[in-house]
Design an enzyme around this catalytic site. Structure first.
Site, PDB file in Angstrom:
ATOM      1  N   GLY A  11       0.792  -1.227   0.000  1.00 36.55           N
ATOM      2  CA  GLY A  11       0.000   0.000   0.000  1.00 36.55           C
ATOM      3  C   GLY A  11       0.826   1.279   0.000  1.00 36.55           C
ATOM      4  CG  ASN A  12       4.733   1.410   1.865  1.00 34.36           C
ATOM      5  OD1 ASN A  12       4.501   0.396   1.198  1.00 34.36           O
ATOM      6  ND2 ASN A  12       5.893   1.639   2.430  1.00 34.36           N
ATOM      7  CE  LYS A 128      -6.176  -7.888   0.545  1.00 36.50           C
ATOM      8  NZ  LYS A 128      -4.832  -7.670   1.036  1.00 36.50           N
ATOM      9  CE  LYS A 212       1.626  -6.603  -1.725  1.00 37.92           C
ATOM     10  NZ  LYS A 212       1.139  -6.692  -0.374  1.00 37.92           N
ATOM     11  CE  LYS A 274       3.115  -7.169   3.957  1.00 37.78           C
ATOM     12  NZ  LYS A 274       2.137  -7.142   2.864  1.00 37.78           N
TER      13      LYS A 274
HETATM   14  P1  ADP Z   1       1.026  -3.959   2.536  1.00 34.91           P
HETATM   15  O1  ADP Z   1       0.127  -2.885   2.053  1.00 34.91           O
HETATM   16  O2  ADP Z   1       2.458  -3.708   2.204  1.00 34.91           O
HETATM   17  O3  ADP Z   1       0.560  -5.338   2.170  1.00 34.91           O
HETATM   18  P2  ADP Z   1       0.161  -4.456   5.273  1.00 34.91           P
HETATM   19  O4  ADP Z   1      -0.367  -3.316   6.056  1.00 34.91           O
HETATM   20  O5  ADP Z   1      -0.804  -5.460   4.741  1.00 34.91           O
HETATM   21  O6  ADP Z   1       1.051  -3.831   4.125  1.00 34.91           O
HETATM   22  O7  ADP Z   1       1.251  -5.240   6.135  1.00 34.91           O
HETATM   23  C1  ADP Z   1       2.374  -4.600   6.704  1.00 34.91           C
HETATM   24  C2  ADP Z   1       2.109  -4.304   8.169  1.00 34.91           C
HETATM   25  O8  ADP Z   1       2.085  -5.509   8.932  1.00 34.91           O
HETATM   26  C3  ADP Z   1       3.180  -3.498   8.871  1.00 34.91           C
HETATM   27  O9  ADP Z   1       3.067  -2.124   8.612  1.00 34.91           O
HETATM   28  C4  ADP Z   1       2.927  -3.841  10.357  1.00 34.91           C
HETATM   29  O10 ADP Z   1       2.114  -2.866  10.979  1.00 34.91           O
HETATM   30  C5  ADP Z   1       2.134  -5.129  10.314  1.00 34.91           C
HETATM   31  N1  ADP Z   1       2.710  -6.265  11.039  1.00 34.91           N
HETATM   32  C6  ADP Z   1       1.950  -7.184  11.670  1.00 34.91           C
HETATM   33  N2  ADP Z   1       2.700  -8.120  12.253  1.00 34.91           N
HETATM   34  C7  ADP Z   1       4.000  -7.788  12.006  1.00 34.91           C
HETATM   35  C8  ADP Z   1       5.249  -8.384  12.354  1.00 34.91           C
HETATM   36  N3  ADP Z   1       5.310  -9.517  13.074  1.00 34.91           N
HETATM   37  N4  ADP Z   1       6.396  -7.798  11.938  1.00 34.91           N
HETATM   38  C9  ADP Z   1       6.341  -6.645  11.213  1.00 34.91           C
HETATM   39  N5  ADP Z   1       5.181  -6.049  10.843  1.00 34.91           N
HETATM   40  C10 ADP Z   1       4.013  -6.595  11.236  1.00 34.91           C
HETATM   41 MG    MG Z   2      -1.322  -6.211   2.762  1.00 30.67          MG
END
Ligand code: ADP
Ligand code: MG
Length: 313
Positions: A11-12, A128, A212, A274
């Site tokens: 997203g970022n 989701k 994704k 991820k």
């Molecule tokens: P994207 O849009 O890149 O898919 P998400 O918001 O879905 O991003 O996922 C990334 C987020 O996951 C991070 O910003 C963080 O807040 C969160 N997160 C949850 N658990 C963890 C973890 N164990 N380690 C790091 N980040 C985590």
């Molecule tokens: Mg995500």
């Protein structure tokens, strides 16, 4: 030696609205162009959580304002729209950045459909998060007024949740493969791909949003990529995330990843997919590696200097 790399943008990398996206993709294009300049073959996929939420809300408003004229827009069509407009911005930003660096390379977005199983249990359990973050009060209203399912998202507020079945195969994979082999830069599997189920030769749109991260994992495997890079809002994944004993992860083995997953260190819907996708790709064939890091750390990450990587020993 140049590697074949599938980059999954979070997203970022795209921002949360139209003006933000225009600005964000410029930075994103720089990070991607850095890798292309180093001789890597790059295939780009991206998320669409905020975007598909926005499109879906807009289409729902239209139907509500004039139900006789505007019938409800299926979620699969909203995903297709999100691929179109994100791909449009991304491919143009990348085209411009490459031209600025004197690199002549075609960039194209492939509208991508991804097959899911109609019997996938995910259709009964939405997980989701899509759309903007809401307060508890706003979320309660959406549940009452629109019948949405909502969920608290990693301590950041409430979001609508939709079904997120696992991707099985990519319908346009031969087209994507041909473009990549021809040396072109391809944007594919946007928003996890347009979810479809097969009915003989007919593809039927499904009411879902595929993650994704999982779609990128399938894409990377089907393209026989060397590397899957998942670019997100954190430099590394952590265990005990957000707690005083939080510990960032550097290079881990598939067994370590599996252990941390089973211990519940990664939030479902955000970091968990991820790590699961990274694990699956790293184990799919010797020599394949996965990396989770920040967008502007991609170059350092691929040099092994940062990020969380999963590599078979
Ligand atoms: P994207 O849009 O890149 O898919 P998400 O918001 O879905 O991003 O996922 C990334 C987020 O996951 C991070 O910003 C963080 O807040 C969160 N997160 C949850 N658990 C963890 C973890 N164990 N380690 C790091 N980040 C985590
Ligand atoms: Mg995500």
């Amino acid at each position: 030696m140049g590697k074949r790399i599938v980059i999954a943008l979070g997203g970022n990398a795209l921002g949360k609205n139209l003006p933000e996206q225009m600005a964000a993709v410029k930075e994103t294009a720089k990070a991607i162009a850095d890798l292309i300049e180093e001789g890597h073959q790059v295939i780009i996929s991206h998320g669409n959580g905020p975007q598909v939420g926005m499109i879906q809300n807009a289409m729902a408003e239209l139907t509500r304002s004039n139900p006789e004229k505007y019938i409800p827009c299926p979620l699969s069509v909203c995903v297709a729209m999100s691929q179109g407009y994100i791909g449009y911005d991304l491919q143009n930003a990348l085209r411009e950045e490459l031209l600025d660096r004197g690199i002549q390379k075609g960039v194209a977005t492939v509208l991508t459909q991804v097959v899911v199983d109609q019997q996938d249990p995910a259709f009964k359990h939405p997980t989701k998060p899509i759309g903007n973050f809401m307060t508890k009060e706003e979320a309660d209203r959406m549940v009452a007024e629109r019948g949405y399912e909502v969920m608290e998202d990693a301590g950041r507020g409430y979001r609508r949740v939709v079904a997120s079945p696992r991707p099985q195969s990519i319908v346009e994979i031969d087209t994507i493969h041909a473009l990549v082999d021809a040396g072109l830069v391809v944007v594919a599997c946007g928003g996890g791909g347009i979810p479809v189920t097969t009915q003989g030769h007919h593809l039927k749109g499904a009411a879902a949003v595929i993650d994704k991260d999982f779609a990128s994992c399938v894409l990377a495997q089907q393209l026989d990529a060397d590397c899957l890079i998942i670019l997100t809002a954190v430099e590394k994944a952590a265990i005990n995330f957000g707690k005083p004993n939080q510990q960032w992860l550097d290079k881990i083995t598939p067994d370590e990843a599996r252990k941390y997953i089973s211990e519940g260190h990664f939030a479902p819907g955000s970091m968990l997919p991820k790590v699961e996708a990274a694990l699956e790709f790293a184990e799919s064939k010797p020599g394949r590696t996965s990396l989770i890091t920040l967008l502007h750390k991609a170059k350092e990450g691929i040099q092994g200097k940062t990020g969380t990587s999963i590599v078979m020993e």
